[in-house]
Design an enzyme around this catalytic site. Structure first.
Site, PDB file in Angstrom:
ATOM      1  N   HIS A  91       6.220  13.457 -17.461  1.00 33.84           N
ATOM      2  CA  HIS A  91       5.420  13.083 -18.560  1.00 33.84           C
ATOM      3  C   HIS A  91       6.223  12.925 -19.784  1.00 33.84           C
ATOM      4  O   HIS A  91       6.690  13.854 -20.526  1.00 33.84           O
ATOM      5  CB  HIS A  91       4.445  14.191 -19.054  1.00 33.84           C
ATOM      6  CG  HIS A  91       3.208  13.845 -19.745  1.00 33.84           C
ATOM      7  ND1 HIS A  91       2.090  12.960 -19.531  1.00 33.84           N
ATOM      8  CD2 HIS A  91       3.319  13.727 -21.123  1.00 33.84           C
ATOM      9  CE1 HIS A  91       1.660  12.688 -20.535  1.00 33.84           C
ATOM     10  NE2 HIS A  91       2.058  13.237 -21.445  1.00 33.84           N
ATOM     11  N   ASP A  93       6.182  10.492 -23.711  1.00 35.44           N
ATOM     12  CA  ASP A  93       5.084   9.864 -24.568  1.00 35.44           C
ATOM     13  C   ASP A  93       5.618   8.766 -25.186  1.00 35.44           C
ATOM     14  O   ASP A  93       4.965   8.643 -26.284  1.00 35.44           O
ATOM     15  CB  ASP A  93       4.219  11.006 -25.059  1.00 35.44           C
ATOM     16  CG  ASP A  93       3.039  11.663 -24.908  1.00 35.44           C
ATOM     17  OD1 ASP A  93       2.348  10.757 -24.221  1.00 35.44           O
ATOM     18  OD2 ASP A  93       2.883  12.680 -24.646  1.00 35.44           O
ATOM     19  N   GLU A 203      -3.169   9.554 -19.464  1.00 35.46           N
ATOM     20  CA  GLU A 203      -3.601  10.890 -19.718  1.00 35.46           C
ATOM     21  C   GLU A 203      -4.862  11.564 -19.883  1.00 35.46           C
ATOM     22  O   GLU A 203      -5.349  11.717 -21.120  1.00 35.46           O
ATOM     23  CB  GLU A 203      -2.441  11.488 -20.589  1.00 35.46           C
ATOM     24  CG  GLU A 203      -2.403  12.839 -20.641  1.00 35.46           C
ATOM     25  CD  GLU A 203      -1.206  13.354 -21.898  1.00 35.46           C
ATOM     26  OE1 GLU A 203      -0.945  12.474 -22.414  1.00 35.46           O
ATOM     27  OE2 GLU A 203      -1.269  14.616 -21.957  1.00 35.46           O
ATOM     28  N   HIS A 230      -8.147  14.985 -20.576  1.00 33.77           N
ATOM     29  CA  HIS A 230      -6.948  15.493 -21.774  1.00 33.77           C
ATOM     30  C   HIS A 230      -7.732  16.697 -22.287  1.00 33.77           C
ATOM     31  O   HIS A 230      -8.211  17.567 -21.542  1.00 33.77           O
ATOM     32  CB  HIS A 230      -6.787  14.468 -22.625  1.00 33.77           C
ATOM     33  CG  HIS A 230      -5.540  14.716 -23.581  1.00 33.77           C
ATOM     34  ND1 HIS A 230      -5.613  15.070 -24.945  1.00 33.77           N
ATOM     35  CD2 HIS A 230      -4.149  14.788 -23.554  1.00 33.77           C
ATOM     36  CE1 HIS A 230      -4.516  15.196 -25.424  1.00 33.77           C
ATOM     37  NE2 HIS A 230      -3.431  15.187 -24.634  1.00 33.77           N
ATOM     38  N   HIS A 296       2.484  17.944 -16.491  1.00 31.29           N
ATOM     39  CA  HIS A 296       3.269  18.584 -17.741  1.00 31.29           C
ATOM     40  C   HIS A 296       2.565  20.016 -18.027  1.00 31.29           C
ATOM     41  O   HIS A 296       1.777  20.058 -18.970  1.00 31.29           O
ATOM     42  CB  HIS A 296       3.397  17.818 -19.026  1.00 31.29           C
ATOM     43  CG  HIS A 296       2.159  17.207 -19.483  1.00 31.29           C
ATOM     44  ND1 HIS A 296       1.213  16.575 -18.699  1.00 31.29           N
ATOM     45  CD2 HIS A 296       1.888  17.405 -20.864  1.00 31.29           C
ATOM     46  CE1 HIS A 296       0.156  16.194 -19.504  1.00 31.29           C
ATOM     47  NE2 HIS A 296       0.252  16.585 -20.866  1.00 31.29           N
ATOM     48  N   ASP A 369       7.132  16.433 -21.743  1.00 34.99           N
ATOM     49  CA  ASP A 369       6.417  15.985 -22.636  1.00 34.99           C
ATOM     50  C   ASP A 369       7.027  15.504 -24.119  1.00 34.99           C
ATOM     51  O   ASP A 369       6.451  15.554 -25.297  1.00 34.99           O
ATOM     52  CB  ASP A 369       5.201  17.234 -23.190  1.00 34.99           C
ATOM     53  CG  ASP A 369       3.957  16.943 -23.597  1.00 34.99           C
ATOM     54  OD1 ASP A 369       3.750  15.524 -23.662  1.00 34.99           O
ATOM     55  OD2 ASP A 369       3.238  17.745 -23.790  1.00 34.99           O
TER      56      ASP A 369
END
Ligand SMILES: *[C@@H]1O[C@H](CO)[C@@H](O)[C@H](O)[C@H]1NC(C)=O
Ligand SMILES: [Zn+2]
Length: 446
Positions: A91, A93, A203, A230, A296, A369
């Site tokens: 994961h 971002d 996500e 989420h 994650h 993350d």
């Protein structure tokens, strides 16, 4: 190591084999015995020093690195392991950072230079990254605007398409670095070609606009995991919220949530259980025909927050009776790792070891993350720092094979398992799922 030992043993044999004088050459026996005596004494002294003091020598002059407690310096070992088994992070971002900081203008993003947050090409290379899931995340809608039946925020589908566009545009912008990966064969070929395998993950099923047809089209665009929730509940499943957590809505999966998993299994889209409630996770583990992931998430036993996976769920993971193969990819977000100010390499490694203890070392991975978190653990400030974490675990006694599983091998095995289930379901003639969310009234029912 054993190859090198064998190599040295055979070269010694050659030396001895050729060092004796030719049978009829004239030589002085006294000189011969003195020289041989000296050589023997030197050899014994060298062996004693190496055997008994090797561990105390500075790393750069350790002549027999495989003797003693340390195979090598942990940092050297970590880089060596990662050069063969690079990190595949569950994961990252970067796309949402591009939305927030660059209004999705990919031309303005220079990944070849120092980016403002945790990810850019030089640091990916320094960190020995071989692949990652680019999260094409957009947030939950405002619950007031969304309403209790999740019927209004179908614009989240548009926004998800924009984030898929950002991810794919960046992958295409740097073809020497990134390679879009649609499955495990692609991941392996990217790594073999020295590229960073680039996968897409959605996500939260709030990004599906309540529609399983949208899932199929995301799949066609390259999406290979969907996180069931989420931080909000959605039409398909309950979330765990963030902290202190939220009241359940469905009590886990909804009816359409079960259908969603069926279609994910058929397509070969990984079911991602990060962010879900414990009930959702337990039900999904039982319902899914394919292995699942936590892209994650860390361990609740180590740090007690709802986003982390509790032991009762970790115990359901495995390949034994009633267990599902899965990989929990540990999240580095300090708020999920440790009490304020205490997140560092040691505490992240504690999460990894706890998951390994309960679920097994074959069921843990890395899902940093990065770019999605405000702050980072001390020592894990960005994607260049994975080697330090691998060195920490090497120092704790993890073997190179176990570490190769942690860095990416476990994810690959789970993903291969899901691909196999997909192939089998398709071969068995299982049809696409056309179920509609029962609260929708915009499509007349037949
Ligand atoms: C996007 O970024 C490029 C490079 O910085 C710039 O030339 C262009 O004007 C930007 N486009 C928009 C719409 O802002
Ligand atoms: Zn997340």
């Amino acid at each position: 190591m054993s190859e090198r030992t064998a190599l040295i043993a055979s070269s010694n044999a050659n030396e001895h084999g050729s060092s004796g004088p030719p049978p009829n050459a004239p030589y002085n026996t006294t000189v011969r015995s003195v020289v041989w005596g000296l050589l023997t004494a030197l050899t014994i002294a060298f062996a004693v020093v190496m055997l008994f003091f090797n561990d105390n020598l500075p790393d750069n002059i350790k002549l027999i690195p495989w003797i003693g407690g340390d195979l090598h310096d942990p940092t050297v070992a970590a880089l060596d392991i990662l050069s063969k088994a690079p990190v595949i992070d569950g994961h990252i971002d970067l796309p949402i950072l591009v939305r927030h900081l660059y209004a999705n203008n990919v031309s303005a993003v220079d990944l070849s230079d120092n980016m403002p947050s945790h990810v850019d090409i030089p640091r990916l290379k320094a960190g020995k990254v071989g692949g990652f899931f680019w999260s094409v995340y957009v947030s939950c809608a405002d619950p007031e605007a969304e309403g209790p039946e999740f019927l209004t925020s179908t614009w989240r589908v548009r926004d998800t398409l924009e984030q898929i566009d950002v991810a794919k545009s960046l992958i295409e912008k740097y073809p020497d670095t990134f390679q879009l990966a649609l499955g495990t064969e692609d991941i392996k070929s990217s790594i073999t070609n020295g590229k960073i395998a680039s996968l897409l993950g959605v996500e939260g099923a709030h990004q599906l606009g309540n529609s399983i047809a949208v899932l199929r089209q995301y799949y066609a665009l390259g999406v290979r995991y969907v996180t069931l929730t989420h931080a909000c509940h959605n039409a398909f499943a309950d979330s765990c919220g963030i902290a202190p957590g939220i009241e359940p809505l469905h009590g886990g999966l909804s009816t359409i949530g079960r259908s969603l998993i069926d279609e994910m299994n058929r397509l070969g889209v990984l079911v991602d259980l990060s962010h879900t409630s414990d009930a959702t996770a337990i039900q999904a583990l039982k319902h899914s025909k394919a292995p699942v992931i936590w892209s994650h998430s860390s361990a609740r036993n180590v740090h007690d927050v709802p986003r982390n996976v509790p032991d009762k769920v970790l115990k359901l993971i495995g390949t034994g009776d009633g267990q599902t193969d899965a990989v929990v990819m540990v999240n580095f977000a300090p708020m999920f790792v440790a009490p304020e100010g205490l997140a560092n390499i040691v505490t992240v490694a504690n999460h990894i070891e706890h998951i390994a203890k309960i679920a097994g070392k074959r069921h843990v991975g890395l899902g940093s993350d990065f770019d999605g978190i405000q702050d980072t653990p001390t020592g894990l400030e960005d994607v260049s720092k994975y080697p330090a974490l691998i060195a920490e675990l090497y120092d704790r006694g993890w073997t190179k094979y176990e570490l190769a599983g942690l860095t990416g091998g476990n994810l690959l095995r789970v993903f291969e398992g899901a691909e196999k289930v997909s192939r089998n379901l398709k071969a068995a003639g299982v049809q696409p799922v056309y179920d509609l969310y029962d609260k929708r009234t915009d499509i007349p029912r037949i």
